[in-house]
Each structure stands twice: as structure tokens, then as C-alpha cells.
Design a protein around this motif. Structure first.
Motif, PDB file in Angstrom:
ATOM      1  N   ARG A  36      55.088  -3.316  69.288  1.00 21.37           N
ATOM      2  CA  ARG A  36      54.271  -4.095  70.216  1.00 21.37           C
ATOM      3  C   ARG A  36      52.815  -3.646  70.182  1.00 21.37           C
ATOM      4  N   TRP A  37      52.606  -2.336  70.175  1.00 23.26           N
ATOM      5  CA  TRP A  37      51.245  -1.799  70.126  1.00 23.26           C
ATOM      6  C   TRP A  37      50.550  -2.230  68.835  1.00 23.26           C
ATOM      7  N   ILE A  38      51.254  -2.131  67.741  1.00 23.92           N
ATOM      8  CA  ILE A  38      50.671  -2.474  66.445  1.00 23.92           C
ATOM      9  C   ILE A  38      50.300  -3.960  66.380  1.00 23.92           C
ATOM     10  N   PRO A  45      46.132  -4.960  65.763  1.00 28.00           N
ATOM     11  CA  PRO A  45      46.289  -4.960  64.293  1.00 28.00           C
ATOM     12  C   PRO A  45      45.210  -4.173  63.562  1.00 28.00           C
ATOM     13  N   GLU A  46      44.049  -4.030  64.188  1.00 26.26           N
ATOM     14  CA  GLU A  46      42.982  -3.267  63.545  1.00 26.26           C
ATOM     15  C   GLU A  46      43.358  -1.803  63.367  1.00 26.26           C
ATOM     16  N   SER A  47      44.331  -1.339  64.131  1.00 25.28           N
ATOM     17  CA  SER A  47      44.722   0.072  64.045  1.00 25.28           C
ATOM     18  C   SER A  47      45.494   0.394  62.765  1.00 25.28           C
ATOM     19  N   VAL A  48      46.012  -0.624  62.097  1.00 24.25           N
ATOM     20  CA  VAL A  48      46.793  -0.390  60.874  1.00 24.25           C
ATOM     21  C   VAL A  48      46.280  -1.194  59.681  1.00 24.25           C
ATOM     22  N   ARG A  49      45.366  -2.116  59.910  1.00 22.87           N
ATOM     23  CA  ARG A  49      44.925  -3.003  58.829  1.00 22.87           C
ATOM     24  C   ARG A  49      44.354  -2.193  57.668  1.00 22.87           C
ATOM     25  N   LYS A  79      53.065  -6.948  58.939  1.00 26.36           N
ATOM     26  CA  LYS A  79      52.583  -8.199  59.519  1.00 26.36           C
ATOM     27  C   LYS A  79      51.134  -8.086  59.976  1.00 26.36           C
ATOM     28  N   ALA A  80      50.743  -6.901  60.426  1.00 28.15           N
ATOM     29  CA  ALA A  80      49.388  -6.688  60.928  1.00 28.15           C
ATOM     30  C   ALA A  80      48.376  -6.404  59.826  1.00 28.15           C
ATOM     31  N   GLY A  81      48.838  -6.339  58.574  1.00 29.05           N
ATOM     32  CA  GLY A  81      47.895  -6.219  57.466  1.00 29.05           C
ATOM     33  C   GLY A  81      47.761  -4.852  56.845  1.00 29.05           C
ATOM     34  N   ALA A  82      48.745  -3.961  57.037  1.00 27.12           N
ATOM     35  CA  ALA A  82      48.718  -2.669  56.346  1.00 27.12           C
ATOM     36  C   ALA A  82      48.746  -2.889  54.842  1.00 27.12           C
ATOM     37  N   SER A  83      48.066  -2.027  54.106  1.00 25.19           N
ATOM     38  CA  SER A  83      48.008  -2.201  52.650  1.00 25.19           C
ATOM     39  C   SER A  83      49.313  -1.820  51.975  1.00 25.19           C
ATOM     40  N   GLU A  84      50.042  -0.865  52.537  1.00 23.42           N
ATOM     41  CA  GLU A  84      51.338  -0.447  52.010  1.00 23.42           C
ATOM     42  C   GLU A  84      52.166   0.121  53.152  1.00 23.42           C
TER      43      GLU A  84
END
Length: 216
Positions: free
Chosen positions: A64-66, A70-74, A94-99
Motif C-alpha cells: 500500500r505504501w509503495i 511510487p516515487e520511493s521505488v521508481r 507496478k510502481a516502476g522499479a527497474s528490477e
């Protein structure tokens, strides 16, 4: 097990977690066989307790936090440690992490996490084996409910503090007595639903903490 994916699909239903409606998961419910199976029955089948088949409060709060931040993991490399069904890792993807790496000592959990990723059109990379003591090559290390007994907490907390010297480390704690009480920043907290069968209560006070590094 000849076909882990077929087993997981046959033993679960496609559901969403109460706090994370954006992601569908293969979950155990009151009507699925694995929910109803006893530990002795699972042992006869050579299957570990199916922790991967439940959306635990810790993984829900992480996800939920992520998704809300989403900027926290993008564009970051992320490890979902003790991933279970991979809910937190899926939120990162889903939030845009690279890996997104997913790790669990139960091979079925890694199969479940990959099935859940496919279900949502996302990608995760399984990382096998016990990672405690290793420093993963990631920017963010996520842990759900990992301080569930004293032995595990004594082993894992020093490792998390060591990792926090080189990366962000977040731990979701559903009020376990062995979780760290100091050397943390609290990012979020919530009262989350659970079940009597899993926790002996219907809600859990859960907090999301950032682990501060140990002094060098």
C-alpha cells in the motif's frame, strides 16, 4: 513436485488483498483445499506451511505504501526478502522499479510470486536460497513479517542494520514482540484485517519502519 504452478493454481483462488485492490493474487480462502489442509497432511505431501498463500498484514502495508508513493521505488533495484507470494515486490514492479528480485527459502513461494506477477502482467526475478548475511546488489530491501520469533529476530536484525549502510531497508511489523524498537524511523502505521485462523485475532496493528544503519 512435478508441476508447482499447477499445484498452486489448484489450491488457491484468484483474489485481492483487503488493502491492495490493484493487484490480483493466488490466495488461500476458506473454500480452497490448502486452507483446509492440516499440517500433518501438508507434511505427508512434503510441503512447507503455505505462507505464500496468504496476504499477510506486513506485505499489505508495504504494498500500500509503495503504490501510494511510487516515487520511493521508481527506477530502483528492489529485493522482496521472505517474499511469500510476492505482494510487496509486485507493488514495486507496478510502481516502476527497474528490477524486482523476490527471495524466499520455500521454492513454492518463488513459484507463487512468479505466477502472481504473470497474473498482473508484471515481471519479477526469483532469487533462491538463504540470503541472510549477504549484501544484495539493490537500492531497497523490503521485509514483511520477519521477526516472528526471538531466534529469527536475533539472526536477521543485525543483518538488516548492516544492509542499511548500503541501501534503504524497510520492515513491516505486525506488532511482534521481537521486532526492533529503536534505531528505526516509522514511515506508516495502520490497523489491518487478518483472521482468527492465522493470527488468533481479526486485526493487527502494523507499522512500516525504515531500519537505520548500525554504526560503522
Amino acid at each position: 513436485m512435478k508441476d508447482p504452478a499447477a499445484f498452486i493454481i489448484s489450491q488457491t483462488s484468484i483474489e485481492t488483498a483487503p488493502l491492495v485492490s490493484e493487484l490480483r493474487l493466488h490466495l488461500a480462502t476458506e473454500i480452497t483445499p490448502i486452507w483446509q489442509a492440516t499440517e500433518s497432511h501438508l507434511a505427508e505431501m512434503n510441503i512447507e506451511p503455505p505462507f505464500w498463500a496468504f496476504a499477510w498484514p506486513g506485505s499489505q502495508l508495504l504494498a500500500r505504501w509503495i503504490l501510494d508513493h511510487p516515487e520511493s521505488v521508481r527506477d530502483k533495484r528492489v529485493l522482496d526478502f521472505a517474499c511469500g507470494g510476492g505482494l510487496a515486490g509486485l507493488a514495486c514492479a507496478k510502481a516502476g522499479a527497474s528490477e524486482v528480485l523476490v527471495n524466499d527459502i520455500d521454492p513454492l513461494a518463488l513459484d507463487a510470486a512468479q505466477l502472481n506477477a504473470t497474473l498482473n502482467g508484471l515481471r519479477v526475478k526469483p532469487l533462491q536460497g538463504d540470503q541472510i548475511g549477504k549484501v544484495p546488489p539493490v537500492d531497497l530491501l523490503l521485509c514483511g513479517d520477519v521477526c516472528y520469533n526471538q531466534q529469527m529476530a536475533d539472526r536477521i536484525i543485525p543483518w538488516l542494520r548492516r544492509c542499511a549502510q548500503d541501501m534503504e531497508v524497510w520492515v513491516a511489523d505486525p506488532s511482534r514482540p521481537y521486532a526492533p524498537k529503536d534505531g528505526i524511523d516509522i514511515l506508516s502505521s495502520a490497523t489491518l484485517p487478518t483472521t482468527m485462523e492465522l493470527e488468533g485475532k481479526t486485526t493487527r496493528e502494523t507499522r512500516l519502519c525504515r531500519i537505520l544503519p548500525q554504526p560503522r
